[in-house]
Scaffold this motif. Structure first.
Motif, PDB file in Angstrom:
ATOM      1  N   ARG A 143      -2.783  75.886 -10.974  1.00  0.00           N
ATOM      2  CA  ARG A 143      -2.121  75.995  -9.669  1.00  0.00           C
ATOM      3  C   ARG A 143      -2.750  77.167  -8.919  1.00  0.00           C
ATOM      4  NH1 ARG A 143       3.707  76.794 -12.250  1.00  0.00           N
ATOM      5  NH2 ARG A 143       2.323  77.849 -13.729  1.00  0.00           N
ATOM      6  N   LEU A 190      -2.197  80.223  -7.339  1.00  0.00           N
ATOM      7  CA  LEU A 190      -1.111  81.198  -7.224  1.00  0.00           C
ATOM      8  C   LEU A 190      -1.697  82.507  -6.709  1.00  0.00           C
ATOM      9  CD1 LEU A 190       0.654  80.396 -10.629  1.00  0.00           C
ATOM     10  CD2 LEU A 190       1.381  79.718  -8.326  1.00  0.00           C
ATOM     11  N   TRP A 232      -1.356  85.637  -7.163  1.00  0.00           N
ATOM     12  CA  TRP A 232      -1.787  86.722  -8.057  1.00  0.00           C
ATOM     13  C   TRP A 232      -3.038  86.330  -8.850  1.00  0.00           C
ATOM     14  CZ3 TRP A 232       3.245  84.847  -7.904  1.00  0.00           C
ATOM     15  CH2 TRP A 232       3.525  83.801  -8.795  1.00  0.00           C
ATOM     16  N   ARG A 233      -3.445  85.059  -8.712  1.00  0.00           N
ATOM     17  CA  ARG A 233      -4.708  84.663  -9.351  1.00  0.00           C
ATOM     18  C   ARG A 233      -5.887  84.824  -8.404  1.00  0.00           C
ATOM     19  NH1 ARG A 233      -2.464  79.284 -12.286  1.00  0.00           N
ATOM     20  NH2 ARG A 233      -1.438  80.382 -13.980  1.00  0.00           N
ATOM     21  N   GLU A 286       3.583  90.191 -12.520  1.00  0.00           N
ATOM     22  CA  GLU A 286       3.994  89.991 -13.902  1.00  0.00           C
ATOM     23  C   GLU A 286       5.406  90.515 -14.152  1.00  0.00           C
ATOM     24  OE1 GLU A 286       2.717  88.023 -15.913  1.00  0.00           O
ATOM     25  OE2 GLU A 286       0.831  87.675 -14.882  1.00  0.00           O
ATOM     26  N   LEU A 321       7.697  87.973 -12.661  1.00  0.00           N
ATOM     27  CA  LEU A 321       7.712  86.679 -13.352  1.00  0.00           C
ATOM     28  C   LEU A 321       8.356  86.718 -14.739  1.00  0.00           C
ATOM     29  CD1 LEU A 321       4.203  85.375 -12.310  1.00  0.00           C
ATOM     30  CD2 LEU A 321       6.395  84.430 -11.616  1.00  0.00           C
ATOM     31  N   VAL A 348       8.070  80.560 -11.562  1.00  0.00           N
ATOM     32  CA  VAL A 348       7.004  80.855 -10.615  1.00  0.00           C
ATOM     33  C   VAL A 348       7.457  80.605  -9.161  1.00  0.00           C
ATOM     34  CG1 VAL A 348       4.750  80.039  -9.797  1.00  0.00           C
ATOM     35  CG2 VAL A 348       5.081  80.567 -12.207  1.00  0.00           C
ATOM     36  N   TYR A 382       3.205  92.314 -23.570  1.00  0.00           N
ATOM     37  CA  TYR A 382       2.712  91.204 -22.752  1.00  0.00           C
ATOM     38  C   TYR A 382       2.143  91.731 -21.427  1.00  0.00           C
ATOM     39  CZ  TYR A 382       2.343  87.656 -19.316  1.00  0.00           C
ATOM     40  OH  TYR A 382       1.830  86.900 -18.308  1.00  0.00           O
ATOM     41  N   PHE A 413      -6.176  90.465 -16.624  1.00  0.00           N
ATOM     42  CA  PHE A 413      -6.311  89.827 -15.303  1.00  0.00           C
ATOM     43  C   PHE A 413      -7.015  90.755 -14.311  1.00  0.00           C
ATOM     44  CE2 PHE A 413      -2.001  87.552 -16.201  1.00  0.00           C
ATOM     45  CZ  PHE A 413      -2.626  86.758 -17.143  1.00  0.00           C
ATOM     46  N   ASP A 471       2.900  85.404 -23.865  1.00  0.00           N
ATOM     47  CA  ASP A 471       4.259  85.201 -23.353  1.00  0.00           C
ATOM     48  C   ASP A 471       4.828  83.953 -24.036  1.00  0.00           C
ATOM     49  OD1 ASP A 471       3.076  83.019 -22.111  1.00  0.00           O
ATOM     50  OD2 ASP A 471       3.950  83.434 -20.141  1.00  0.00           O
ATOM     51  N   GLN A 484      -4.911  83.412 -18.515  1.00  0.00           N
ATOM     52  CA  GLN A 484      -4.252  82.621 -17.461  1.00  0.00           C
ATOM     53  C   GLN A 484      -4.179  81.154 -17.882  1.00  0.00           C
ATOM     54  OE1 GLN A 484      -2.798  83.408 -14.679  1.00  0.00           O
ATOM     55  NE2 GLN A 484      -3.651  85.327 -13.932  1.00  0.00           N
ATOM     56  N   ILE A 538      -1.522  80.448 -20.552  1.00  0.00           N
ATOM     57  CA  ILE A 538      -0.193  80.466 -19.932  1.00  0.00           C
ATOM     58  C   ILE A 538       0.017  79.164 -19.150  1.00  0.00           C
ATOM     59  CG2 ILE A 538       1.224  81.583 -18.160  1.00  0.00           C
ATOM     60  CD1 ILE A 538      -0.160  84.246 -18.955  1.00  0.00           C
ATOM     61  N   GLU A 539      -1.021  78.782 -18.395  1.00  0.00           N
ATOM     62  CA  GLU A 539      -0.908  77.577 -17.561  1.00  0.00           C
ATOM     63  C   GLU A 539      -0.768  76.319 -18.435  1.00  0.00           C
ATOM     64  OE1 GLU A 539      -0.267  78.013 -14.663  1.00  0.00           O
ATOM     65  OE2 GLU A 539      -1.209  76.660 -13.236  1.00  0.00           O
TER      66      GLU A 539
HETATM   67  N1  ADE Z   1       4.165  83.523 -15.821  1.00  0.00           N
HETATM   68  C1  ADE Z   1       3.958  84.798 -16.135  1.00  0.00           C
HETATM   69  N2  ADE Z   1       2.769  85.221 -15.727  1.00  0.00           N
HETATM   70  C2  ADE Z   1       2.201  84.178 -15.106  1.00  0.00           C
HETATM   71  C3  ADE Z   1       0.974  83.975 -14.485  1.00  0.00           C
HETATM   72  N3  ADE Z   1       0.121  84.971 -14.392  1.00  0.00           N
HETATM   73  N4  ADE Z   1       0.711  82.766 -14.003  1.00  0.00           N
HETATM   74  C4  ADE Z   1       1.614  81.780 -14.107  1.00  0.00           C
HETATM   75  N5  ADE Z   1       2.766  81.895 -14.684  1.00  0.00           N
HETATM   76  C5  ADE Z   1       3.079  83.083 -15.176  1.00  0.00           C
END
Ligand code: ADE
Length: 365
Positions: free
Chosen positions: A26, A28, A30-31, A43, A46, A51, A126, A134, A144, A188, A191-192
């Protein structure tokens, strides 16, 4: 540390995960950034938050406090007002405290060193690994809830994820899986994968890049993993062992037997044993069916009334209460049928591998 997969399997796994992530990630916010402050903020938001819900908070925080210096200068009421609705208000308070530590002690830069980032309030293992990987692409596996699920299924590990030893194991395994070239992207992607594909109740195994290698997929037990200690029904068992000493020709002999198939102690040696589902007195033990067979062939048996050692031993599904009783006998006539004992010189007992709990009790004598 054991090696879990071959070098080729690891390389394949990392490559297929990267490919899957490229096609499925996705977009997002923060990516799209490597700003450590924004990443850390995302983080913290979240944790315990979905999300979709987190997005609005993320943008409002960045609007109100574009830099960590702005946040450090804020007053707590303003931060908590923005935090409203997310719950767990100590996270909001820690966010402000940590921003002040970063500004006061680290010149406004979120540290790159594990030992330093650990000192920030509210930043646990975490979040440390997430920010370091990241933002700085440093090789720390971020584990996580999603990653616990992916790793436990992929490797077929039923160690509980909510105990310190389980968490240590899963972190070490995730660290082995980590792609050292692209740790941030790899984290990432794990987690995804957990969030979109390897979901708790309806995993999409047919779309999963790990399906070929996945132990749970092969065994069909995806839905039983990961395991939580809190949810395990623990049954208690009472184990009564007997160290039978047979005095003969100036030596002391004792009885042992090899454990048959069926449990974790398969193939190990043990002393004569009676198991009961409830605590039992010696009289109670002697009235059980097992006990009749247990002492067949022993002449002049005398058991000391009190256990000489006791021990509690916790396994994933069992709480074992073990007692060790001392007994004396004049002689032993081996049974001709299956299941008889080995008569060994007591001094040679150490040559026979026994379950740890029995070893411990014997060496306490
Ligand atoms: N949940 C926690 N951190 C996340 C991230 N960086 N991307 C997507 N979901 C998350």
């Amino acid at each position: 540390m054991r090696t879990i997969l071959s070098t080729t399997e690891l390389a394949d796994l990392r490559a297929s995960l990267a490919l899957w992530f490229g096609q499925n990630a996705r977009a997002l916010p923060w990516r799209e950034t490597t700003d450590p402050y924004h990443i850390w903020l995302s983080e913290v938001i979240l944790q315990q938050t979905q999300v979709l819900q987190g997005l609005g908070y993320y943008f409002r925080f960045i609007d109100a406090f574009p830099t960590i210096q702005d946040l450090a200068k804020a007053n707590e009421d303003d931060v908590l007002r923005l935090w409203q609705g997310l719950g767990y208000y100590s996270r909001g308070r820690n966010l402000l405290r940590a921003a002040r530590v970063v500004v006061d002690e680290f010149g406004g830069n979120i540290p790159r060193e594990l030992e330093q980032i650990k000192r920030l309030p509210g930043v646990g293992p975490y979040t440390q690994a997430a920010v370091l990987s990241f933002a700085y692409n440093l090789p720390h596996a971020a584990v996580d809830g999603n990653v616990y699920r992916v790793v436990s299924r992929l490797l077929g590990i039923d160690e509980p994820i909510d105990t310190p030893s389980g968490q240590k194991l899963f972190r070490a395994l995730a660290q082995e899986l980590l792609d050292p070239e692209e740790p941030g992207r790899h984290n990432q992607a794990m987690i995804e994968l957990g969030a979109l594909c390897c979901t708790p109740r309806r995993p999409s195994c047919q779309a999963c890049p790990f399906a070929q290698l996945c132990v749970a997929h092969r065994q069909g037990n995806q839905l039983s993993l990961p395991v939580k200690q809190g949810k395990i029904k623990v049954t208690e068992r009472y184990l009564h062992y007997f160290l039978v000493r047979i005095h003969s020709a100036g030596s002391i002999y004792t009885l042992i037997r090899r454990r048959g198939k069926g449990d974790i102690w398969e193939g190990l040696y043990e002393l004569p044993l009676v198991e009961t589902p409830e605590p039992q007195t010696l009289e109670g033990i002697f009235s059980t069916q097992d006990c009749g067979n247990l002492f067949e062939g022993l002449e002049g048996l005398v058991v000391h009334p009190k256990p000489v050692a006791t021990l509690k031993h916790r396994l994933t599904h069992r709480l074992l209460h073990a007692n060790l009783y001392l007994a004396e006998a004049r002689s032993y006539t081996p049974r001709t049928t299956e299941g008889g004992y080995l008569l060994i010189d007591e001094e040679q007992r150490g040559q026979y591998g026994m379950p740890i709990l029995l070893d411990k009790m014997l060496s306490s004598l």
